[in-house]
Write a protein that holds these residues in place. Sequence first.
Motif, PDB file in Angstrom:
ATOM      1  N   THR A  86       0.834  -1.209   0.000  1.00  0.00           N
ATOM      2  CA  THR A  86       0.000   0.000   0.000  1.00  0.00           C
ATOM      3  C   THR A  86       0.863   1.251   0.000  1.00  0.00           C
ATOM      4  O   THR A  86       0.553   2.233  -0.690  1.00  0.00           O
ATOM      5  CB  THR A  86      -0.928   0.001   1.219  1.00  0.00           C
ATOM      6  N   SER A 152      -3.192  -2.111  -6.698  1.00  0.00           N
ATOM      7  CA  SER A 152      -3.647  -0.943  -5.945  1.00  0.00           C
ATOM      8  C   SER A 152      -3.443   0.357  -6.707  1.00  0.00           C
ATOM      9  O   SER A 152      -4.182   1.322  -6.477  1.00  0.00           O
ATOM     10  CB  SER A 152      -2.906  -0.870  -4.603  1.00  0.00           C
ATOM     11  N   ALA A 200      -8.492   9.067   2.791  1.00  0.00           N
ATOM     12  CA  ALA A 200      -9.609   8.115   2.793  1.00  0.00           C
ATOM     13  C   ALA A 200      -9.334   6.943   1.858  1.00  0.00           C
ATOM     14  O   ALA A 200      -9.555   5.775   2.212  1.00  0.00           O
ATOM     15  CB  ALA A 200     -10.897   8.827   2.390  1.00  0.00           C
ATOM     16  N   VAL A 201      -8.826   7.233   0.656  1.00  0.00           N
ATOM     17  CA  VAL A 201      -8.547   6.180  -0.318  1.00  0.00           C
ATOM     18  C   VAL A 201      -7.386   5.307   0.158  1.00  0.00           C
ATOM     19  O   VAL A 201      -7.413   4.083  -0.010  1.00  0.00           O
ATOM     20  CB  VAL A 201      -8.238   6.812  -1.687  1.00  0.00           C
ATOM     21  N   LEU A 204      -8.689   3.008   2.895  1.00  0.00           N
ATOM     22  CA  LEU A 204      -9.587   2.014   2.303  1.00  0.00           C
ATOM     23  C   LEU A 204      -8.801   0.949   1.555  1.00  0.00           C
ATOM     24  O   LEU A 204      -9.078  -0.246   1.671  1.00  0.00           O
ATOM     25  CB  LEU A 204     -10.578   2.705   1.367  1.00  0.00           C
ATOM     26  N   ARG A 205      -7.800   1.376   0.787  1.00  0.00           N
ATOM     27  CA  ARG A 205      -7.032   0.412   0.014  1.00  0.00           C
ATOM     28  C   ARG A 205      -6.201  -0.486   0.916  1.00  0.00           C
ATOM     29  O   ARG A 205      -6.044  -1.678   0.630  1.00  0.00           O
ATOM     30  CB  ARG A 205      -6.121   1.143  -0.984  1.00  0.00           C
ATOM     31  N   ASP A 207      -7.079  -1.456   3.861  1.00  0.00           N
ATOM     32  CA  ASP A 207      -8.046  -2.410   4.396  1.00  0.00           C
ATOM     33  C   ASP A 207      -8.335  -3.506   3.369  1.00  0.00           C
ATOM     34  O   ASP A 207      -8.409  -4.697   3.707  1.00  0.00           O
ATOM     35  CB  ASP A 207      -9.319  -1.662   4.778  1.00  0.00           C
ATOM     36  N   ILE A 208      -8.505  -3.125   2.106  1.00  0.00           N
ATOM     37  CA  ILE A 208      -8.750  -4.114   1.056  1.00  0.00           C
ATOM     38  C   ILE A 208      -7.539  -5.015   0.861  1.00  0.00           C
ATOM     39  O   ILE A 208      -7.667  -6.237   0.694  1.00  0.00           O
ATOM     40  CB  ILE A 208      -9.116  -3.409  -0.262  1.00  0.00           C
ATOM     41  N   GLU A 255     -10.447  -4.162  10.080  1.00  0.00           N
ATOM     42  CA  GLU A 255     -11.594  -3.258   9.945  1.00  0.00           C
ATOM     43  C   GLU A 255     -11.652  -2.278  11.100  1.00  0.00           C
ATOM     44  O   GLU A 255     -11.927  -1.082  10.904  1.00  0.00           O
ATOM     45  CB  GLU A 255     -12.885  -4.079   9.875  1.00  0.00           C
ATOM     46  N   SER A 258      -8.852   0.332  10.617  1.00  0.00           N
ATOM     47  CA  SER A 258      -9.165   1.283   9.548  1.00  0.00           C
ATOM     48  C   SER A 258     -10.244   2.263   9.975  1.00  0.00           C
ATOM     49  O   SER A 258     -10.172   3.464   9.645  1.00  0.00           O
ATOM     50  CB  SER A 258      -9.597   0.532   8.287  1.00  0.00           C
ATOM     51  N   ARG A 262      -9.716   6.308  10.193  1.00  0.00           N
ATOM     52  CA  ARG A 262     -10.602   7.259   9.507  1.00  0.00           C
ATOM     53  C   ARG A 262     -11.149   8.306  10.476  1.00  0.00           C
ATOM     54  O   ARG A 262     -11.267   9.477  10.133  1.00  0.00           O
ATOM     55  CB  ARG A 262     -11.740   6.506   8.826  1.00  0.00           C
TER      56      ARG A 262
END
Length: 266
Positions: A86, A152, A200-201, A204-205, A207-208, A255, A258, A262
């Motif tokens: 990431t 990513s 934010a992105v 999120l990434r 977390d993915i 989760e 993250s 946030r």
Amino acid sequence: MNNPAALDHWSRFTPKQRIKRYAVLLATLLVVAWALQSIDVIWEWVWDSPAQMADLFGRMVPPDPQNLPSILQAMWETVNIATIATLFAVILSLPVAYIAARNTTPNVVTLWIGRFILVSSRSVNTIIWALLFVAIFGPGIIAGIVAIMFRSIGFMGKLLGEAIEEIDTRPVEALQASGATRFKVVLYAIVPQVMPTFFAVSILRWDINLRESTVLGLVGAGGIGIILQGAIDTFNWPEVSTILLAILAFVILGEVVSMYLRKRIL
């Protein structure tokens, strides 16, 4: 005054609209039926699957924690794969997003280069990238990191590029009118507006990527998937259940982290 008889016969769709809807439904059913025939489903196995699942879950109980230290070590390796990938993806996606946005790209050629990078990155699944880089770098976490990173870049670059295209142009025009260089325009007019989207992105990434990195070991790209594949190959179902529970706890913890990030950053 409204006619009561007319109200009793109200219909949401006209006869022509109903015919179209039924035609679409019939066509959908025909396509589904054709798809089921084309993939050659062995229905005997489908009807027998509940009994097989019950038998498999019965072999998984109780979980075997004997190999838990190795599982935790592999989970930590999985976290490192997702985090490092990431981080590199964040760095590489910034210039790609810049040239892929219409209002910041230098020219049409760079615009299409940026769009091509975004599309090619997102169109290939992480497992496919992992198979490719395992062939290049050999089995291990390097292949996993590069695979997650390549996947990513397209995701982050697209969202950041869209955020750049939606910025307020007035600060940009004001700096350009004052004779500011392109670097200063980006630094003082564009970056402050896209920073919330950037964080934010990125979160999120990450977390993915935590989720996607758990399966990379199935193709030899490092992480917990290697132990999981070994347990499945040796029919060690109690250890398989332990690994699955560890992955579930790992995903839930990711989760929670993250969500905390946030709230703290955004």
